[in-house]
Design an enzyme around this catalytic site. Sequence first.
Site, PDB file in Angstrom:
ATOM      1  N   ASP A 169     -29.169   2.893  49.431  1.00  0.00           N
ATOM      2  CA  ASP A 169     -28.430   1.715  49.922  1.00  0.00           C
ATOM      3  C   ASP A 169     -27.536   1.244  48.781  1.00  0.00           C
ATOM      4  O   ASP A 169     -27.659   1.718  47.645  1.00  0.00           O
ATOM      5  CB  ASP A 169     -29.425   0.600  50.299  1.00  0.00           C
ATOM      6  CG  ASP A 169     -28.733  -0.679  50.756  1.00  0.00           C
ATOM      7  OD1 ASP A 169     -27.775  -0.593  51.547  1.00  0.00           O
ATOM      8  OD2 ASP A 169     -29.130  -1.775  50.315  1.00  0.00           O
ATOM      9  N   SER A 170     -26.670   0.294  49.083  1.00  0.00           N
ATOM     10  CA  SER A 170     -25.823  -0.252  48.027  1.00  0.00           C
ATOM     11  C   SER A 170     -26.631  -1.100  47.037  1.00  0.00           C
ATOM     12  O   SER A 170     -26.201  -1.313  45.918  1.00  0.00           O
ATOM     13  CB  SER A 170     -24.723  -1.106  48.650  1.00  0.00           C
ATOM     14  OG  SER A 170     -25.301  -2.079  49.484  1.00  0.00           O
TER      15      SER A 170
ATOM     16  N   TYR B 206     -20.913  -2.665  49.576  1.00  0.00           N
ATOM     17  CA  TYR B 206     -20.143  -1.635  50.276  1.00  0.00           C
ATOM     18  C   TYR B 206     -19.380  -2.233  51.462  1.00  0.00           C
ATOM     19  O   TYR B 206     -18.370  -1.694  51.899  1.00  0.00           O
ATOM     20  CB  TYR B 206     -21.085  -0.564  50.834  1.00  0.00           C
ATOM     21  CG  TYR B 206     -21.617   0.450  49.831  1.00  0.00           C
ATOM     22  CD1 TYR B 206     -21.388   0.315  48.466  1.00  0.00           C
ATOM     23  CD2 TYR B 206     -22.358   1.546  50.278  1.00  0.00           C
ATOM     24  CE1 TYR B 206     -21.892   1.255  47.571  1.00  0.00           C
ATOM     25  CE2 TYR B 206     -22.849   2.491  49.394  1.00  0.00           C
ATOM     26  CZ  TYR B 206     -22.631   2.340  48.040  1.00  0.00           C
ATOM     27  OH  TYR B 206     -23.127   3.266  47.164  1.00  0.00           O
ATOM     28  N   GLY B 207     -19.930  -3.336  51.977  1.00  0.00           N
ATOM     29  CA  GLY B 207     -19.450  -3.875  53.259  1.00  0.00           C
ATOM     30  C   GLY B 207     -18.018  -4.372  53.273  1.00  0.00           C
ATOM     31  O   GLY B 207     -17.472  -4.665  54.324  1.00  0.00           O
TER      32      GLY B 207
ATOM     33  N   CYS C 254     -28.485   2.082  54.872  1.00  0.00           N
ATOM     34  CA  CYS C 254     -27.380   1.128  54.790  1.00  0.00           C
ATOM     35  C   CYS C 254     -26.520   1.340  56.031  1.00  0.00           C
ATOM     36  O   CYS C 254     -26.094   2.467  56.306  1.00  0.00           O
ATOM     37  CB  CYS C 254     -26.583   1.419  53.516  1.00  0.00           C
ATOM     38  SG  CYS C 254     -25.061   0.473  53.380  1.00  0.00           S
ATOM     39  N   ASN C 255     -26.323   0.276  56.765  1.00  0.00           N
ATOM     40  CA  ASN C 255     -25.524   0.402  57.990  1.00  0.00           C
ATOM     41  C   ASN C 255     -24.072   0.724  57.680  1.00  0.00           C
ATOM     42  O   ASN C 255     -23.436   1.508  58.371  1.00  0.00           O
ATOM     43  CB  ASN C 255     -25.591  -0.907  58.783  1.00  0.00           C
ATOM     44  CG  ASN C 255     -26.944  -1.117  59.423  1.00  0.00           C
ATOM     45  OD1 ASN C 255     -27.145  -0.831  60.578  1.00  0.00           O
ATOM     46  ND2 ASN C 255     -27.902  -1.603  58.651  1.00  0.00           N
ATOM     47  N   THR C 256     -23.560   0.109  56.611  1.00  0.00           N
ATOM     48  CA  THR C 256     -22.159   0.338  56.260  1.00  0.00           C
ATOM     49  C   THR C 256     -21.941   1.814  55.922  1.00  0.00           C
ATOM     50  O   THR C 256     -21.016   2.465  56.417  1.00  0.00           O
ATOM     51  CB  THR C 256     -21.769  -0.540  55.049  1.00  0.00           C
ATOM     52  OG1 THR C 256     -22.149  -1.890  55.329  1.00  0.00           O
ATOM     53  CG2 THR C 256     -20.293  -0.463  54.769  1.00  0.00           C
TER      54      THR C 256
ATOM     55  N   GLU D 278     -29.102 -10.580  47.791  1.00  0.00           N
ATOM     56  CA  GLU D 278     -29.122  -9.949  46.461  1.00  0.00           C
ATOM     57  C   GLU D 278     -29.492 -10.970  45.374  1.00  0.00           C
ATOM     58  O   GLU D 278     -29.979 -10.608  44.325  1.00  0.00           O
ATOM     59  CB  GLU D 278     -27.769  -9.294  46.150  1.00  0.00           C
ATOM     60  CG  GLU D 278     -27.494  -8.028  46.946  1.00  0.00           C
ATOM     61  CD  GLU D 278     -28.346  -6.808  46.513  1.00  0.00           C
ATOM     62  OE1 GLU D 278     -28.645  -6.685  45.322  1.00  0.00           O
ATOM     63  OE2 GLU D 278     -28.702  -6.007  47.398  1.00  0.00           O
TER      64      GLU D 278
ATOM     65  N   CYS E  62     -27.663  -4.659  59.350  1.00  0.00           N
ATOM     66  CA  CYS E  62     -27.472  -4.527  57.910  1.00  0.00           C
ATOM     67  C   CYS E  62     -28.874  -4.539  57.324  1.00  0.00           C
ATOM     68  O   CYS E  62     -29.694  -5.387  57.711  1.00  0.00           O
ATOM     69  CB  CYS E  62     -26.664  -5.708  57.371  1.00  0.00           C
ATOM     70  SG  CYS E  62     -26.571  -5.739  55.561  1.00  0.00           S
ATOM     71  N   THR E  63     -29.158  -3.600  56.438  1.00  0.00           N
ATOM     72  CA  THR E  63     -30.538  -3.488  55.961  1.00  0.00           C
ATOM     73  C   THR E  63     -30.958  -4.669  55.078  1.00  0.00           C
ATOM     74  O   THR E  63     -32.125  -4.815  54.770  1.00  0.00           O
ATOM     75  CB  THR E  63     -30.751  -2.161  55.219  1.00  0.00           C
ATOM     76  OG1 THR E  63     -29.684  -1.985  54.279  1.00  0.00           O
ATOM     77  CG2 THR E  63     -30.789  -1.002  56.180  1.00  0.00           C
ATOM     78  N   HIS E  64     -30.004  -5.492  54.684  1.00  0.00           N
ATOM     79  CA  HIS E  64     -30.373  -6.704  53.944  1.00  0.00           C
ATOM     80  C   HIS E  64     -30.913  -7.803  54.881  1.00  0.00           C
ATOM     81  O   HIS E  64     -31.629  -8.685  54.438  1.00  0.00           O
ATOM     82  CB  HIS E  64     -29.155  -7.284  53.216  1.00  0.00           C
ATOM     83  CG  HIS E  64     -28.767  -6.546  51.975  1.00  0.00           C
ATOM     84  ND1 HIS E  64     -28.280  -5.261  51.988  1.00  0.00           N
ATOM     85  CD2 HIS E  64     -28.791  -6.920  50.668  1.00  0.00           C
ATOM     86  CE1 HIS E  64     -28.014  -4.886  50.742  1.00  0.00           C
ATOM     87  NE2 HIS E  64     -28.316  -5.861  49.925  1.00  0.00           N
TER      88      HIS E  64
HETATM   89  N1  DGL Z   1     -27.161  -3.019  53.173  1.00  0.00           N
HETATM   90  C1  DGL Z   1     -25.829  -2.733  53.587  1.00  0.00           C
HETATM   91  C2  DGL Z   1     -25.779  -2.482  55.079  1.00  0.00           C
HETATM   92  O1  DGL Z   1     -26.786  -2.206  55.699  1.00  0.00           O
HETATM   93  C3  DGL Z   1     -24.783  -3.730  53.257  1.00  0.00           C
HETATM   94  C4  DGL Z   1     -24.692  -4.284  51.905  1.00  0.00           C
HETATM   95  C5  DGL Z   1     -23.319  -4.137  51.312  1.00  0.00           C
HETATM   96  O2  DGL Z   1     -22.349  -4.714  51.810  1.00  0.00           O
HETATM   97  O3  DGL Z   1     -23.255  -3.406  50.343  1.00  0.00           O
HETATM   98  O4  DGL Z   1     -24.708  -2.521  55.653  1.00  0.00           O
END
Ligand code: DGL
Length: 267
Positions: A12-13, A44-45, A75-77, A155, A186-188
Amino acid sequence: MIMDKRPIGVFDSGLGGLTVVKALKKLLPNESILYFGDTARLPYGVKSKDLVIQYSNQIAGFLIKKNAKMIIIACNTATAMALKELENNFKDIPIIGVIGPSSIQASLESINKNIGVIGTIATIKSNAYESALKSIDKNINVFSKDCPLFVPFVEEGMVEGEAINLIVEHYLSSFRNDIDTMILGCTHYPLLEPVIKKYVSDIKLVDSASAVAKYANDILNDCKIKNGYNKEGSLECFVTDLPRQFEKLGRIFLGETIKEPQLVNEF
Ligand code: DGL
């Protein structure tokens, strides 16, 4: 009994993918996991597709060199932007993203076929959830909303309190559209589930973490690469910046001690 002791590579990011690790450890306690958090290049988003593909290729290559038997893009992105590319580049092992499994789960949970998706700007703009859900059932109506401030709060470990309450309210109070199910795309976001739940208490929440863990289990079985050895697997973490901070917050999110993460400077 198959005893493939090679680790599963998860990336993930940043910290968010640890929600997937938590679900994996619960469902597949024997599996060892290599976790990569790209903390230097987060988020990453808000980045371009080309850049997210470049980062994802580097990380997948790194994990495969470390002997990963499967890659989970936690990570979804990165899933929205780089899954196809990684599948093409690394054909020898299964590569799993989070969008397919979450969409299947949401389609099973929803009764009125009105499904909400929240995610980063990049994920929402990619329409990846919309296509995945429509390909499962073309009658599903998809309502999407980007929530770019959620990731920096997670974060920072600010998953409760007045500030995050206000932000969740800002994004979600007018986002209803008669949806009965909402994907935390989003995994966060599972880390914000208690706060989110306050604003959408009547809506079922689907998080990518548990959906992808179940899917990973199926693939390990199908590919005959599951570790049947009855001993708890290990967790090794790699980050591109701030290993101490990752260790400190990661421990809170994972609910257990993280062995000191290794700093990766080059691929
Ligand atoms: N955890 C990332 C996701 O699932 C997003 C976090 C990011 O923007 O880096 O999309």
